[in-house]
Design an enzyme around this catalytic site. Structure first.
Site, mmCIF file in Angstrom:
data_model
loop_
_atom_site.group_PDB
_atom_site.id
_atom_site.type_symbol
_atom_site.label_atom_id
_atom_site.label_comp_id
_atom_site.label_asym_id
_atom_site.label_seq_id
_atom_site.Cartn_x
_atom_site.Cartn_y
_atom_site.Cartn_z
ATOM 1 N N GLU A 47 0.842 -1.196 0.000
ATOM 2 C CA GLU A 47 0.000 0.000 0.000
ATOM 3 C C GLU A 47 0.877 1.245 0.000
ATOM 4 O O GLU A 47 2.027 1.208 0.467
ATOM 5 C CB GLU A 47 -0.869 -0.029 1.275
ATOM 6 N N ASN A 191 -12.331 -0.928 -0.658
ATOM 7 C CA ASN A 191 -11.619 -1.570 0.441
ATOM 8 C C ASN A 191 -12.255 -1.117 1.751
ATOM 9 O O ASN A 191 -12.521 0.075 1.937
ATOM 10 C CB ASN A 191 -10.142 -1.128 0.420
ATOM 11 N N GLU A 192 -12.475 -2.042 2.635
ATOM 12 C CA GLU A 192 -13.011 -1.715 3.967
ATOM 13 C C GLU A 192 -14.094 -0.635 3.863
ATOM 14 O O GLU A 192 -14.020 0.419 4.515
ATOM 15 C CB GLU A 192 -11.888 -1.314 4.932
ATOM 16 N N TYR A 258 -6.789 -8.463 11.670
ATOM 17 C CA TYR A 258 -5.432 -8.314 12.206
ATOM 18 C C TYR A 258 -5.341 -8.950 13.582
ATOM 19 O O TYR A 258 -6.305 -8.967 14.339
ATOM 20 C CB TYR A 258 -5.064 -6.827 12.299
ATOM 21 N N GLU A 315 -6.317 -8.955 4.100
ATOM 22 C CA GLU A 315 -5.361 -8.314 5.012
ATOM 23 C C GLU A 315 -5.340 -9.127 6.291
ATOM 24 O O GLU A 315 -6.384 -9.305 6.932
ATOM 25 C CB GLU A 315 -5.773 -6.859 5.318
ATOM 26 N N GLN A 364 2.205 -6.085 5.672
ATOM 27 C CA GLN A 364 2.382 -5.795 4.259
ATOM 28 C C GLN A 364 3.810 -6.201 3.884
ATOM 29 O O GLN A 364 4.601 -6.494 4.748
ATOM 30 C CB GLN A 364 2.130 -4.327 3.982
HETATM 31 O O1 AHR Z 1 -2.810 -2.401 6.366
HETATM 32 C C1 AHR Z 1 -3.067 -1.185 6.967
HETATM 33 C C2 AHR Z 1 -4.530 -0.782 6.894
HETATM 34 O O2 AHR Z 1 -5.299 -1.666 7.628
HETATM 35 C C3 AHR Z 1 -5.137 -0.821 5.527
HETATM 36 O O3 AHR Z 1 -4.920 0.337 4.813
HETATM 37 C C4 AHR Z 1 -6.591 -0.953 5.829
HETATM 38 O O4 AHR Z 1 -7.301 -1.593 4.804
HETATM 39 C C5 AHR Z 1 -6.613 -1.699 7.132
HETATM 40 O O5 AHR Z 1 -7.467 -1.140 8.055
#
Ligand code: AHR
Length: 511
Positions: A47, A191-192, A258, A315, A364
């Protein structure tokens, strides 16, 4: 005599109590498969965030122009990158692709408000990203802007990248130096969208998704594989609504999750400075992936019993407080043995859900979150997580074998977690590979494996990733502290494979 016996007594007290390694039985069903482990599960994500793109995958040359960084590319090619997601992340819904084409001096600068408020000069745009794709010999996953862009803009970007004939956008592409279309098929529609992509309700996004996706026309050279923004972690309502209202129009839902320790609201855990309670908590959080996948998949099965729609985990990875002294908003964090073992456990979980999980992207690739590679000026290091991906390469495109495993218990402060995690697969050359993770930071464990219906003569090779310290890591001064080494702790005995796993270790064997 009294002195001798008291010396012996104190020596006995001081000696560490060597706990006998518990034995865990595992049976691999040689003729039963869980499906193919799609190589796309080992996908990556780059990103426009922090030093991921600029000063990560790219660096400035002596003229001040950005060039792709050879050492980083070589390391990634060693690993093999099956797909690369770009330009975000949250950045995708702020990104106007028109800013990133044509002569560099004419490209506008914008402010990257999301990530550190830095100036983005659009030096890396579509052509530069596709050059990177070529160098990595990877499959691009492009994410379009729904949050702040128009249907026309997204449709034009698709046409610019893919149209093979005469069209306004293919003409523009040719004027910018590229005649041939790039044939990008994986396409994210936002995205999101529940968060940074527009704070939408799923009911609203489902309709918007349908609208935007309609204008991604298939050409003879490429049909769009349409990826809708999926849920945030345990938001099952999002999946329900998306499947019900747009399930017939999408090819994949992109779930994001995450692994954090602590909380998003107050503060997350530290990457390096942690104790066993933090270790335990992070392992526990990583294992939540299994329940998430099970429950999202159950909903998807209701609307799509044929299992046409993929569940992508676009992600995933650990997210700690960013390193002290690093630029705020850049999400730069170190990476330790603890991160590595959360990665192997997560990959094992993906391999248990292969009917739906066909693609995933760790967040990432370089210098951001759970990165494969960290850079500091000209210096570069491979993280422990890189080594996990390397050790798991053998499972890509292989057939996952079913197994039963007594996972045992890692106990900490009244809580328990399964101690052993595993993947077993057989590749096209009939080579069997087994990866085993022992998350217990204190206790060695023995895994005794019955290889039912598998004609195995012995262990051909083995590699191990382990260290004495829970926070073992590579640094720029000592970049090769933690790396896989040869493993000699496995043997075939009476038709059983016996694997002696040290505490906090990952082992991959070829049989
Ligand atoms: O990976 C960092 C961020 O985490 C990304 O931009 C977003 O999609 C997520 O919330």
């Amino acid at each position: 005599m009294r002195l001798l016996s008291s010396l012996l007594l104190s020596a006995a007290i001081a000696a560490p109590t060597a706990l006998a390694a518990p034995t865990h039985k595992m049976t691999i069903e040689g003729d039963e498969s869980n499906g193919t482990i799609s190589r796309h599960i080992y996908g990556h994500f780059a990103e426009h965030l922090g030093r991921g793109i600029y000063d990560g995958l790219w660096k400035k040359d002596s003229n001040g122009d950005y060039i792709i960084r050879d050492d980083v590319i070589d390391a990634l090619n060693e690993l093999g990158v099956p797909n690369l997601r770009w330009p975000g992340g949250c950045f995708a819904d702020y990104y106007f692709w028109e800013h990133g084409i044509g002569p560099k001096e004419d490209r506008p600068t914008v402010v990257n408000n999301l990530w550190g408020g830095v100036t983005e000069d659009n030096s890396v745009g579509t052509h530069e990203f596709m050059d990177l794709v070529d160098e990595l010999n990877t499959e691009p996953v492009v994410v379009g802007n729904v949050g702040s862009g128009t249907v026309e803009q997204m449709a034009n970007w698709w046409q610019y990248i893919n149209h093979p004939g005469e069209s306004p956008m293919s003409k523009l592409r040719a004027e910018n130096g590229r005649e041939e279309p790039w044939n990008v098929k994986y396409w994210g529609v936002g995205n999101e969208s529940w968060g940074c992509g527009g704070n939408m309700r799923p009911e609203y996004y489902a309709d918007l998704y349908r609208q935007y996706a309609t204008f991604l026309h298939g050409y003879e050279n490429v049909k769009p594989f349409r990826i809708a923004a999926g849920a945030a972690a345990a938001d099952y309502h999002w999946t329900e609504v998306m499947m019900e209202r747009a399930g017939d129009q999408l090819d994949a839902l992109d779930l994001h999750h995450y692994t954090i320790q602590g909380s998003w609201e107050t503060h997350k855990g530290q990457a390096v400075d942690f104790d066993e309670s933090d270790w335990y908590e992070l392992m526990d959080r990583a294992m939540e992936m299994d329940e998430l996948l099970t429950r999202h998949i159950k909903i998807m099965d209701k609307y799509d019993p044929e299992q046409r729609v993929w569940l992508i985990v676009g992600e995933w990875g650990t997210w700690h407080e960013q390193e002290e002294g690093s630029i705020p908003g850049f999400l730069y964090q170190q990476n330790t043995l603890r991160d590595a073992l959360t990665a192997s456990v997560t990959l094992d979980i993906f391999h248990q859900h292969l009917d739906r999980v066909k693609m995933a992207n760790i967040a990432q690739t370089v210098n951001v979150l759970q990165a494969m590679i960290l850079t500091d000026g000209e210096r570069m290091l491979l993280t422990p997580t890189y080594h996990v991906f390397d050790m798991y390469k053998v499972h890509r495109d292989a057939t996952a074998l079913k197994f039963k495993l007594n996972r045992g218990k890692y106990r900490y402060d009244g809580g328990t977690l399964p101690a052993i995690s595993a993947t077993a697969s057989v590749d096209n050359n009939q080579r069997v590979h087994i990866s085993l993770t022992n998350i217990d930071p204190n206790q060695a464990r023995t895994v005794e494996i019955s290889l039912k219906d598998l004609n195995v003569e012995g262990v051909r090779s083995g590699r191990i990733l382990t260290a004495n310290e829970m926070n073992a890591r590579n640094t720029f001064d000592a970049p090769n502290q933690l790396h896989p080494t040869e493993f000699n702790g496995a043997r075939v005995d009476n038709g059983k494979l016996i694997v002696e796993m040290p505490a906090k270790s990952l082992v991959t064997l070829e049989l």
